[in-house]
Structure formats: structure tokens, C-alpha cells
Design an enzyme around this catalytic site. Structure first.
Site, PDB file in Angstrom:
ATOM      1  N   ILE A   4       0.833  -1.210   0.000  1.00  0.00           N
ATOM      2  CA  ILE A   4       0.000   0.000   0.000  1.00  0.00           C
ATOM      3  C   ILE A   4       0.864   1.255   0.000  1.00  0.00           C
ATOM      4  CG2 ILE A   4      -1.942  -1.168   1.098  1.00  0.00           C
ATOM      5  CD1 ILE A   4      -1.192   0.344   3.695  1.00  0.00           C
ATOM      6  N   GLY A   5       2.071   1.112  -0.539  1.00  0.00           N
ATOM      7  CA  GLY A   5       2.965   2.274  -0.576  1.00  0.00           C
ATOM      8  C   GLY A   5       4.015   2.220   0.512  1.00  0.00           C
TER       9      GLY A   5
ATOM     10  N   GLY B  32       6.234  -0.061   1.084  1.00  0.00           N
ATOM     11  CA  GLY B  32       7.522  -0.621   0.681  1.00  0.00           C
ATOM     12  C   GLY B  32       7.690  -2.086   1.006  1.00  0.00           C
TER      13      GLY B  32
ATOM     14  N   ALA C 241      -2.052  -3.501  11.718  1.00  0.00           N
ATOM     15  CA  ALA C 241      -1.321  -3.804  12.949  1.00  0.00           C
ATOM     16  C   ALA C 241       0.196  -3.871  12.741  1.00  0.00           C
ATOM     17  CB  ALA C 241      -1.834  -5.105  13.559  1.00  0.00           C
ATOM     18  N   SER C 242       0.721  -3.068  11.843  1.00  0.00           N
ATOM     19  CA  SER C 242       2.177  -2.986  11.639  1.00  0.00           C
ATOM     20  C   SER C 242       2.786  -4.380  11.468  1.00  0.00           C
ATOM     21  CB  SER C 242       2.858  -2.289  12.836  1.00  0.00           C
ATOM     22  OG  SER C 242       2.303  -1.037  13.071  1.00  0.00           O
TER      23      SER C 242
ATOM     24  N   ALA D 286      13.985  -7.994  12.951  1.00  0.00           N
ATOM     25  CA  ALA D 286      13.172  -6.770  12.815  1.00  0.00           C
ATOM     26  C   ALA D 286      11.809  -6.886  13.498  1.00  0.00           C
ATOM     27  CB  ALA D 286      12.963  -6.448  11.335  1.00  0.00           C
TER      28      ALA D 286
ATOM     29  N   GLY E  14       7.774  -4.734  13.588  1.00  0.00           N
ATOM     30  CA  GLY E  14       6.912  -3.838  12.811  1.00  0.00           C
ATOM     31  C   GLY E  14       6.986  -2.420  13.340  1.00  0.00           C
TER      32      GLY E  14
ATOM     33  N   GLY F  23       5.171   0.338  11.289  1.00  0.00           N
ATOM     34  CA  GLY F  23       4.333   1.191  10.436  1.00  0.00           C
ATOM     35  C   GLY F  23       3.530   2.234  11.176  1.00  0.00           C
ATOM     36  N   GLU F  24       2.950   1.858  12.307  1.00  0.00           N
ATOM     37  CA  GLU F  24       2.071   2.797  13.003  1.00  0.00           C
ATOM     38  C   GLU F  24       2.810   3.649  14.021  1.00  0.00           C
ATOM     39  OE1 GLU F  24      -1.945   0.677  13.878  1.00  0.00           O
ATOM     40  OE2 GLU F  24      -0.377  -0.853  13.810  1.00  0.00           O
TER      41      GLU F  24
END
Lengths: 288, 159, 804
Positions: free
Chosen positions: C510-511, C513, C551-552, C748, C750, C752-753
Site C-alpha cells: 500500500i505504498g 515498501g 497492525a504494523s 526486525a 513492525g 508502520g504505526e
């Protein structure tokens, strides 16, 4: 779905005003306002859509005697980059710099900004304090008729002006500021430009030995039209700009404006800002 | 029926003649009549810059322009810029600097940045930020876009 | 890939992990070639448009579509009456795509048209006549929850006024609801009464969080087509294609096997595409009726009016600590404005709860909440999912408690911050935990302590510009979230005769990456350059199942899945090579497109050659593998306890501001962030996520405000809904804490959020540092700040509401 029947792109002023004779014409210049308003159905295009882009008499920025003439089609970018304007009218450059975005400055015209008559129109406040006049053309008989009108009397309401349906704004005339002229513009917002003013303020006058004469004060977004503030000007006229005077004038300015509540701010906040920013600008002027 | 008008203009270096609805904006003409979809609709009101094109060498919002007003003019879209070798550096700079996420604002950003670089060959960060203020991006926070444009301008300094 | 020329005998070790890898689809996007849903047109396609309610709350007395149907170019006009098999949609199944008998909000869908062009469809909408009977509007959740309040979803009555006793198990859309409570959560660990008794200091405040919306640059849209056999092809921007495939099938009453979803590149997601919205089902109805493909695109105004929002929350927080700085308890009550219908917004307390219970050590925690129906826009999921709201309150109280006991706020935070190995009262187990590192790193890099001291000392000096600095930290899931029966993701990986890889993943792009990070992880296993990978990730007929982008979780879950498939491929390749070259598998490795001796790096064979040998032999074979990764997390129990994520992400952000006391304008000058991301995989990508999140948080804190008055949206445009523009962004200094999570892909977690979550809280603390005035209501727009500075803001207090 539309009454639009005719598209016309005149190449001379005579053709344009001739076309305007029956009054049922929508004028297209930069298009930055007309395009979205008509797409959204908020503005209805009349019988004729007249694109005035190709009329050479409406372009250019020139010095004519003691006046700077800005053609109606001059874009905001052209104005803010023009040497004459930069040299003589820095307050107009300042306002242009806070106008929308680069893309809109590249398309939007001074004529369009004047005819839109938005209470928050960015160029209108400096033009008011610079004593600008609007230049109008029409063809009442068979002959081109041109006259001018002080900008301060031109606006009658949001989007409403004293221009008749048969008239075309061909430009604005701004007297060359005299020695000692000072002018300031301030647009309140959180962004440099892409923003509708919460309020805007222009102040101008002649400052000699700390005394301000020919005081001009104009406020944006506090009334149905961009407006000169007569009481504030009167309070300023001939005064020495010391702290007490500045406070007194700022208080008069706050009482003079009659803003409304809208999505951008309440009337209370607008009045507060008129007071605080008037004070700030006058302090700057005092230091000029 | 809506009123039509024939116009002739140069699009990305090629002369075009098209018949358009007089009330149509340039964005709709490009996307729906001509079929070039690189220019994006983001708001239709000039507030987001996704539809930025260049006309006679300056950047404009194509949603704020009547299609008929393209008559006789020189129009460049992102597709035209894609054929321009000078713009390659700018595009590559966007890619290398991570200035592209969802990418929806990217064509408009690049059209505006290209225009800016023509006016200010070596802009600093503040100049780039002001130059891009009419282009909204929801993904990147602008930093990498600004970096990409500044780097592109700086790269031209050293031959 | 062509590596035939490579003659190197020894291949040096190399890694893509932590490098700055440009996004794989960026060149296409930067040249305007990428085709978003707006750019796709199918032959024979019609255009769909929706007639929305002209009223906020009303009964629909009649709808007359005859004139619209008669308009040339109109193919189909539908209302609820035309779709007798409509099924209720949404998280609580409380509304129909086309509204039946009643409208409850401004965006409500009444009728829809499919026509030859958008213009004709719009003209047809104008010809539809609807008669309404207005009902009282309930726009305030505090009113909606009062006993005796008018009901948004009343239980149906018969023509004679008698109550219709409908079957248990029927949805709210059918049987209504006896009150306006859409959803409730009650959470407890420990005993807050005991916690309060042990406290030396207790503070209680009410916080008010506002409406904001996603503002994806690409407006919503979809294309639906039924084939000759009744199979459905949808071009959709969904973030959760596999869940939606099943759900759409239910709404169309067909077998899910007959639904195929293709996801064109998407112009922004941020959580907005996690639910099915009425327009999507309506577009399907139109396509079914028209027997033609139907495309539906929103205008920007429609995008504002009919998209989900972040959920507005009224929050009263009572928290305490001992004189020595030990936190003792938190008691929280929240009231959520659910809007007219229930989407994911109502479930944000799941995430808020984690922050209340587990951001710092909280011995006793008690949290009660209700989401209530009003006639306002309905809220969905939005990056951060309740955590921005929760952190706003918690982190202000951290400063306020520290001040009350006279302790340095940094020391106070560090005293209560957790370490790896701790399990919280809610059952979250912190296997990797860089919390304290985040706090100290962000503080040190920003020179927090010195600036905070100096700003406070300078507060009363002359001048209208006051500087402030503030800190906040956050905790968020970083290893998926086990909400659905599976939190997994599938991968199919195939290699061709030239050692190119096709990575077929369930994870949607969704952009953010994901395609680039997943390719990196595969290349890392297979010793290939990123250019050797083609990613297929957007077609439910091809890709394996994934629960969706939320949820990242994508880097963590899809990353582990991709690694699993790549490891299987690697093991197969090495087995073949070992056999062919008479050596042991564990003495070989893959590097630079070759099979090498693991110890020396010496080339054994070019990988592509080995693959061709494998393929073109008597017992011909290809390297094709599959893997399904399910994280080792557990579902929560009925008391919401359990280790719901395989890893947790931490972050601390320090915000610096300048407050103009003449105007109330707050300028965000700098953000220093330290994020525990487990490990940096793609430095370019992760910086972009953090910077974008910071600026989204800046908008939440300072500029964005979706104004709803009596159910009417006052600013459905970018002119008055102010996204942050380029000149407004702060300087950003971002540090990464690499806690190397044991379960994470290459370590790693998550992220994203995470970056949006702290900004508003830290900004509030910074304004307090600058001015001594604490603000409890977002956003900090100039007027609001100016009023607060001039004592014009009455103290907020919302008395917690408690149900029986």
C-alpha cells in the site's frame, strides 16, 4: 444541462467589450476560481464563455507617469517578480508571496483576484492601502469607454462589486509612493501561503520624523468585503508612533471590526488578532 | 448536448488537435479525452497539486484550467517529462532518495519540482519547501522529497 | 539476471540488510506510468454514482427514481427496494449498503446509478426525488448515552405500534438496539482501590480527542465485473483482500471461490481500507444488475464525507504514584463517538487498553469504555488505532505526576519503564525491549534535560515567542496481532532457469515498501541482487492467504513467511549442489548468484547453471517452494489478557515547539525520535515510514480537524481541512534502537504505526514546558492555544459513565 451556447476568445479589447454588451457573459481569465466553481456547480456559466487571455491590451506592467499600471491579466507571479513592483511596491510583493501556491500564482491574475471580491483576497489589502484604482472598459454606444474607480469603493459584498455586467476590468493603477512611504502587510495563518486568511492587515502611510500621515489601514476577512478602517486611520493620522499610541490604535482597530464566526475562527479571536497584529505591524512601522 | 470547441496545442512536443467540451477542465481532457493518466486528480480545487502540469513553461494545476484555454499553448505532462533526458536526473533523485511511497502525489511533485529547478537551478531546503507548498503528500512527510530536489539541484553545480 | 560473465573465484560476503534500497516500484511511479484504480478502464464500462442523504437523521418516506431511469444513458438505478437480498454490512452488521427506511448520517446511501458517463450518472442523481421526515439529531455522545435518549437504531415496531420480537441472532440492522451503546469493553488487572491507597499523589483529568481522517491522496474507488458464469472480478483498494473476498461473497450470497480481487497500486491506505464500505457493495449490485463492468470513484468531497475517520474520544484518566516515583495505578474511562454505524473504530479500545495497562509498569489498572451511536460520521481504523488517543493522556500524566512529586520527568519515566523479560499485567511478554534505550537516546540527542530546564526558566521573560520541549513514549504491537483465527501469511516462491525469483506473497503493498523489504529478505537467503526478484502481491487468484495489511504486521509476518520459503529453496539448491559436487550441504552457501564454499567463498557453480542442470535432466525438477508463517502469539482470553503479538515495538519522541503568544500559533521546530525497530532492514524505507508518521502525527496535533456540527461536516475539502504542507515540517532526527528480536525476520519488528503515536502527547508536554499551560483538547490550533493562554478555556471534566 447548461445554458452555455457560445465560446469566444477575443483578440482585442474592442471585441471583448462588444461581446459584453448583452451582459450574459462569463469571463474567463486565469481560471483558478472559475474552473473549480463551475465544475462543482457553484457557479453557472452564462450564455457565452469569453476567454480574455488573448487580448494584448490586458497584459503588462508599466510605469505611466506617476502611476504603475498592472494589466488585468498579469499573474501573481509576474507581479511579484516584476522589477517595477519590487522597487516601488514591496508590500504588494509581500502579499503575492503569501498567495495560495506557486501553481496558483502562476495562473491567477490580478484582475481575477479583484473581481472575485473575496473578503480574504490576498492582493486586495495591499492594493487598498496603496490607494489603487480599478480601470474599467465597456462599450455603451459603439465606442470603447474607459474609466477608473477607487478600489476602496469597488467592493460591495462577498463576490460582489460595482462593476456592471457590461464592463471589463482592464487593470489597476497604483500611484507611485512618495518619499517616506512605508507599508506593511501581514496574513495570519499557520502556513506560509496555501491558506485562506484568518485575518489580514495592511498598513501604509508617510513616516516623517516618527509621525505617520496619510495613514491607510485595511483589514481582510473581518467584514463582507476587504475594507479600509476609517476610525483606525483617523486615530493614526498625524500621530507619533509611540507605545501608548500604538496600544490605543490597536484597541480602536479591535473595536472597529465586526467579524463573524466561521470554520476558520471565531469573531472573538479575529478581533483579538486584529488588535495584536495591528500592534505588531505599527511597532514595525515605527522602527522603519 | 454540451458545447464543444476544437483546439490545437502542443502536447509533450507533439501538435494535437482535439475537440473538447467547453466546460471541461484540462485535467479531464488529458485523462479522459487524450488518455494520459500520469496527471492525477486529487481534489479538483487546486489544493493538492497532484494534477500539476506545465503550460508555456510554468507550472499550473490542470484542474484549475479550462481545457479550451490550452488552445495555442505548449503543454507538458509527466509523460512528456518522462521523455526529457534533463528530467531523468530529477526522477532518479526521487527514486534514490526514497521520495516515493504510494506515489500518487509523485507526478505532480516532479512537475512542480522540475519547474522550480528551471527557476532556481540550485535551490536550498527552504526554497524547495516553499516551492512545493502547493503539493500535498500524505505518506512521506515531505522530507525525502525535499532532499531529492535539493540533491538534484546540488548535483548540477558540480559538472 | 545475467551473471554469465562473472568469473570471480571468490565471492566476498555482502548483505542487503540495513542498506538504503530504493523502492522497487518507484521508477514507474515517478514517470507517471503506474496505473492506479483511477487510471484503469474496462471496455463496456459504466460509471456508478451514489445519492447520499440530504438529511442527518430522518425517515425516508418515499423515493421516486422514475425520472432518473428515463434519462438517456442511464442503465441502472437502484434503491434498497430493488435489492431484496441486501445483507447487513460492517463490523457490527448494523447497516445496509443502501439504507432502508431511515437515514442516520450525512453520508448515508439512498440510491445509486450506473450510466454511460459520470456526467450522466450525476445528472440522474439530481432527478431522484426523496421525501424525508426529519428526526431529532443526536450529535453528542454524552447525550446519546443518557437514559431515555432517542435511539439511532430503534427496535422495529409493527404497523400497529406493537414491538416486533425478532429472533435472537439477527443483526442490529434488522432487529435494532434498545440503547445507543455500540460496543463496550471492561478491563481490569490488580485492584485500583488498593493502588490508590498506596499512592502519595493522584491526578485526574479529562482529555478530548477530535475527528481526523486519512486523506489518502488517491480517492476511493473500485471496478466490479461479473463474467458470463456469474463470477466476480473486483479491482479494489482493499488492505485485506482475503478477508474481504469471504465477506463480499456473503453479501452477494455466492461461494467465495467465485470472487477474485485484484488490487491495483493504491494511493494511500493508513488503515482506511480495512473495512468494507457501502459503496463497494453498491458497485457490485450495479454491476450485477447492469451486466456490465461498473467503475465508481469518489470526488474529494465525497472522500471526506463518506470515508472513515479516526474515532473521537472523551477520556478521563486517574493515575497515581508514590513519592519515590513508582507508578501505582491507572483508572481510565473513555466514551467513543461511534457515529451512526460500527466499523473498526469501535474496537480501538483493544489497542488503547494495551497502552493503559502496559506502557510503563502499572501494578493496578482498570479501564471501562463504551462506543455510542450518534448521527455523526462513523469511525474506522487509522494508523495507530486508538493509541494516539491513549498515549495523549498517559504521557501528559507522566509529566504531571513527575512534577507533583518533584522528580525529573526523565528519571520518572526510566524508573517505570520495562526491561526485556518482563510480562505485564495484561499478559504481554516483552522478549526484546529497547524501551529505556529509546527514552535515553531521544533525550540525549535532543538535549532534552537542558532545554526543558532553560525553557521553563525563560517562560516569563519578555517576547512573544516561547520555546518548549516535550517527550512521550509509546508501546505498540510489532509482531502482528492475533485477532483473527490466523495471523499468518503465505508465500509461494519460484526460481527460473536464470536464477530469477518470483516472490508470490499474500502481503499487500500500500505504498509502505513491503515488496522491497520482502525481496531483500529473500535475496539475503538466496545470495541474489534485488534486481533478480519479481514480486506478485495483488491478485487473490494467485497469491496465498494473508490476513491483511494492518497492525504494523507485514514486515514481521510476511517477512518471516518469505524467509521460510526462501530457506526451503536454499536448502533444496544446496542439497542438489552437494550431491552433484560431492560435498556436504552445510559446507556450501549461496552468494552473489553462485553456489560457494561457505568457509572460503570460493565459487562452486553459477546458480543459474545449477538450476538449468536440475531442470533439463532426466528427472527434471524446478525450485518452487511454499511457506505459511503463523506467529507464536496467542489470542486474548475473555478478560483481554494474553500475549497477542509475537513482538512489541517501542519508541520515544521529543518534540520542540515555538509558541507565539500573540497569535497562539505553535510551530513544531524539531522532532527527535528513537525507535526500537528490532533491526533496520531497509534504511531508506524505514526512515520514510518514520518521517511520514511524524508528520501525520504533527497534523493530528496541530492542524487537522474534521469539523462536525450537528452531524454536518463543515470542511470537506483541503482548503479548510489542513494537512501539513512542506514548509511546516519540523527538522527530524531519527535514531534506531536495534534490539534484535529473536522471532523477527533478521531481528526486525513492525514499525508502520509507531511514528504517529507520540507526537500529539509530546507536543502537549512541549507547550506546557513553553507556557506553563497544559492543554487537554486536540488539535492545538492557533485559536485554541490562544484561548488557553488567556484563560478562556474552561477546565474539561467528563464524569465517567458507568453502566450497570
Amino acid at each position: 444541462m447548461t445554458e452555455l451556447k457560445h465560446y469566444f476568445a477575443p483578440t482585442s479589447l474592442d471585441q471583448a467589450v462588444e461581446c459584453l454588451k448583452d451582459g450574459d457573459v462569463t469571463i474567463l481569465a486565469g481560471g483558478t476560481d472559475l474552473t473549480p466553481q463551475s465544475q462543482a456547480g457553484r457557479v453557472k456559466i452564462k450564455h457565452t464563455l469569453m476567454n480574455i487571455r488573448h487580448i494584448p491590451q490586458l497584459t503588462g506592467i508599466t510605469l505611466e507617469g506617476r502611476e504603475i499600471h498592472i494589466g488585468a491579466l498579469a499573474t501573481i507571479t509576474e507581479i511579484m517578480e516584476h522589477p517595477l513592483v519590487r522597487q516601488h511596491l514591496p508590500v504588494l510583493v509581500e502579499a503575492c508571496d503569501h498567495f495560495a501556491s506557486d501553481q496558483i500564482r502562476n495562473a491567477g491574475t490580478i484582475g481575477g483576484n479583484i473581481c472575485n471580491a473575496s473578503p480574504a483576497g490576498d492582493t486586495l489589502i495591499p492594493l487598498l492601502v496603496l490607494d489603487a484604482s480599478v480601470e474599467l472598459a465597456s462599450m455603451p454606444e459603439a465606442k470603447l469607454y474607459r474609466h477608473t474607480m477607487p478600489l476602496s469603493t469597488f467592493f460591495v459584498g462577498p463576490g460582489k462589486t460595482r462593476k456592471s455586467l457590461c464592463e471589463l476590468v482592464t487593470g489597476v493603477r497604483i500611484p507611485l509612493p512618495e518619499q517616506g512611504h512605508v507599508a506593511r502587510f501581514f496574513k495570519l495563518g499557520t502556513r506560509p501561503a496555501l491558506d485562506i486568511s484568518t485575518i489580514s492587515i495592511g498598513v501604509a502611510g508617510t513616516l516623517r520624523d516618527g509621525v505617520l500621515s496619510n495613514a491607510r489601514v485595511a483589514f481582510g476577512a473581518v467584514a463582507p468585503t476587504p475594507t479600509r478602517a476609517a476610525q483606525t486611520e483617523q486615530a493614526l493620522e498625524g500621530q507619533r508612533l509611540d507605545a501608548a499610541t500604538i496600544e490605543k490604535v490597536a484597541a480602536i482597530a479591535r473595536d472597529e471590526v465586526k467579524p463573524i464566526d466561521d470554520v476558520r475562527a471565531t469573531a472573538w479571536y479575529r478581533k483579538e488578532m486584529i488588535h495584536n497584529i495591528t500592534k505588531r505591524i505599527l511597532s514595525h512601522v515605527a522602527q522603519a | 448536448m454540451s458545447l464543444k470547441h476544437d483546439i490545437e496545442f502542443t502536447l509533450n512536443g507533439v501538435k494535437r488537435r482535439v475537440s473538447v467540451d467547453v466546460t471541461m477542465n484540462a485535467l479531464a481532457m488529458l485523462r479522459e479525452v487524450i488518455g494520459l493518466t500520469g496527471t492525477k486528480y486529487g481534489c479538483g480545487e487546486g489544493e493538492c497539486g497532484a494534477c500539476t502540469i506545465q503550460v508555456d513553461g510554468v507550472s499550473l494545476n490542470s484542474c484549475l484550467m479550462f481545457a479550451v484555454d490550452c488552445d495555442g499553448r505548449n503543454v507538458t505532462t509527466i509523460e512528456g517529462l518522462a521523455n526529457d533526458s534533463k528530467a531523468d536526473a530529477l526522477r532518479e533523485s526521487f527514486v534514490e532518495h526514497g521520495a516515493v511511497q504510494c506515489g500518487f502525489c509523485t507526478p505532480g511533485m516532479i512537475m512542480q519540482a522540475d519547474h522550480m529547478l528551471h527557476k532556481h537551478a540550485h535551490p536550498d531546503e527552504a526554497c524547495v519547501k516553499r516551492g512545493l507548498e502547493g503539493n500535498l503528500c500524505r505518506c512521506t512527510g515531505y522530507k525525502k522529497i525535499v532532499d531529492a530536489v535539493v540533491a538534484c539541484g546540488a548535483a548540477e553545480v558540480t559538472p | 539476471m545475467n551473471v554469465a560473465e562473472k568469473k570471480a573465484r571468490v565471492i566476498e560476503p555482502d548483505s542487503l540488510i540495513g542498506k538504503r534500497i530504493p523502492k522497487m516500484d518507484a521508477p514507474e511511479k515517478a514517470s507517471g506510468r503506474t496505473r492506479y484504480i483511477h487510471d484503469i478502464n474496462l471496455s463496456g464500462q459504466l460509471y456508478g454514482k451514489i445519492l447520499r442523504s440530504a438529511r442527518i437523521h430522518a425517515l425516508i418516506k418515499s423515493i421516486d427514481v422514475s425520472a432518473a431511469r428515463a434519462l438517456p444513458g442511464v442503465h441502472v438505478v437502484i434503491t434498497a427496494a430493488d435489492i431484496p437480498d441486501q445483507r447487513p454490512i460492517g463490523v457490527a452488521k448494523d447497516h445496509f449498503p443502501l439504507k432502508v427506511g431511515r437515514v442516520r448520517s450525512q453520508r448515508d446511501e439512498i440510491a445509486a446509478v450506473a450510466a454511460e458517463s459520470e456526467e450522466i450518472a450525476e445528472a440522474a442523481l439530481k432527478l431522484i426525488k426523496v421525501e424525508y421526515e426529519d428526526l431529532p439529531v443526536i450529535s453528542n455522545p454524552e447525550d446519546a448515552i443518557k437514559p431515555g435518549a432517542a435511539l439511532i437504531h430503534p427496535e422495529p415496531h409493527g404497523a400497529d405500534g406493537s414491538h416486533l420480537h425478532l429472533k435472537q441472532g439477527m443483526s442490529i440492522a434488522h432487529k435494532g438496539k434498545p440503547d445507543n451503546i455500540a460496543m463496550r469493553f471492561d478491563y481490569v488487572h490488580g485492584d485500583v482501590v488498593q493502588g490508590e491507597a498506596e499512592s502519595d499523589v493522584v491526578v485526574e483529568d479529562t482529555f478530548k480527542l477530535h475527528y481526523v481522517t486519512h486523506c489518502c491522496m488517491g480517492v476511493s474507488g473500485m471496478i466490479a465485473e461479473f463474467d458470463a458464469s456469474g463470477n466476480v472480478l473486483m479491482y479494489s483498494n482493499t488492505q485485506v483482500p482475503f478477508l474481504h473476498k469471504r465477506e463480499f461473497a456473503e453479501y452477494l450470497n455466492i461461494d467465495p471461490a467465485r470472487i477474485r480481487i485484484i488490487q491495483p497500486p493504491i494511493g494511500g491506505g493508513f488503515g482506511s481500507k480495512l473495512d468494507i464500505y457501502p459503496f463497494e457493495v453498491i458497485c457490485l449490485y450495479l454491476a450485477r444488475a447492469a451486466k456490465r463492468p461498473v467503475k465508481m470513484l469518489f470526488t474529494r468531497e465525497e472522500e471526506f464525507l463518506a470515508s472513515p475517520t479516526r474515532q473521537p474520544v472523551l477520556l478521563t484518566l486517574r493515575s497515581g504514584c508514590k513519592k519515590d516515583g513508582t507508578l501505582t495505578f491507572r483508572q481510565v474511562h473513555t466514551l467513543h463517538d461511534n457515529g451512526a454505524y460500527t466499523s473498526w473504530g469501535a474496537t480501538t479500545p483493544f489497542v488503547m487498553m494495551q497502552t493503559f495497562s502496559s506502557l510503563y509498569r502499572v501494578p493496578h489498572c482498570d479501564y471501562h469504555t463504551a462506543a455510542v451511536y450518534t448521527n455523526n460520521p462513523y469511525a474506522g481504523s487509522f494508523r495507530g488505532y486508538g493509541n494516539l488517543q491513549a498515549t495523549f493522556a498517559i504521557e501528559q500524566h507522566m509529566d504531571m505526576l513527575a512534577e507533583k512529586i518533584g522528580m525529573d520527568p526523565l528519571e520518572f519515566r526510566l524508573k517505570n519503564a520495562q526491561d526485556a523479560g518482563e510480562v505485564t499485567g495484561q499478559g504481554m511478554s516483552f522478549k526484546s525491549c529497547g524501551f529505556k534505550d529509546c527514552i535515553t537516546t531521544a533525550a540525549k540527542r535532543s538535549d532534552y534535560a537542558r532545554k526543558a530546564r532553560e525553557n521553563a526558566a525563560n517562560r516569563d521573560k519578555p517576547g512573544n515567542i516561547k520555546r518548549g520541549i516535550g517527550m512521550a513514549s509509546m508501546l505498540h504491537v510489532g509482531g502482528g496481532a492475533k485477532i483473527y483465527p490466523s495471523d499468518g501469511c503465505g508465500t509461494i516462491l519460484k526460481m527460473d532457469d536464470f536464477a530469477n525469483v518470483t516472490l508470490i506473497t499474500g502481503a499487500s503493498e500500500i505504498g509502505q515498501g513491503s515488496e522491497t523489504v520482502l525481496s531483500q529478505l529473500v535475496c539475503e537467503e538466496l545470495g541474489l541482487p534485488i534486481s533478480a526478484v519479481t514480486v506478485v502481491n495483488n491478485d487473490t487468484a494467485i497469491t496465498p492467504w494473508d490476513v491483511g495489511v494492518h497492525a504494523s504486521r507485514t514486515t514481521f509476518i510476511a517477512g518471516n513467511s518469505a524467509i521460510g520459503a526462501a530457506k526451503k529453496a536454499k536448502s533444496k539448491i544446496l542439497a542438489v549442489a552437494a550431491k552433484k559436487y560431492g560435498t556436504a550441504e552445510d559446507e556450501l552457501d549461496l552468494r552473489g548468484g553462485f553456489v560457494i564454499q561457505a568457509a572460503s567463498g570460493e565459487v562452486v557453480v553459477e546458480l543459474s547453471k545449477l538450476l538449468r542442470n536440475l531442470h533439463f535432466q532426466d528427472k527434471a525438477e524446478l525450485v518452487m517452494t511454499t511457506f505459511y508463517y503463523e506467529p507464536p502469539s496467542v489470542h486474548q482470553d475473555k478478560g483481554f489478557k494474553g500475549d497477542v503479538s509475537a513482538a512489541y515495538a517501542w519508541g520515544s519522541q521529543v518534540v520542540e515547539v515555538e509558541v507565539d503568544t500573540d497569535t497562539g500559533i505553535v510551530r513544531m521546530t524539531k522532532v527527535t525520535g528513537a525507535h526500537d525497530v528490532g533491526r533496520v532492514l531497509n534504511r531508506l524505507g524505514i526512515e520514510g515510514q518514520i518521517e511520514g508518521g511524524v508528520v501525520m502525527g504533527q497534523g493530528y496535533a496541530l492542524t487537522e480537524d474534521l469539523l462536525i456540527q450537528n452531524g454536518v461536516m463543515k470542511n470537506p475539502n483541503f482548503r479548510d481541512y489542513k494537512l501539513v504542507t512542506a514548509p511546516e515540517i519540523p527538522e527530524m532526527d531519527i535514531a534506531f534502537i536495534e534490539s534484535m528480536d529473536g522471532e523477527g525476520p533478521q531481528g526486525a519488528k513492525g514499525v508502520g504505526e509507531a511514528p504517529s503515536i507520540c507526537i500529539a502527547a509530546a507536543t502537549a508536554n512541549a507547550i506546557a514546558n513553553a507556557t506553563g499551560v497544559r492543554m487537554f483538547e486536540l488539535p492545538f490550533t492557533p485559536e485554541k492555544v490562544y484561548r488557553a493562554l488567556h484563560g478562556q478555556t474552561p477546565k474539561l471534566y467528563w464524569k465517567p459513565w458507568k453502566a450497570e
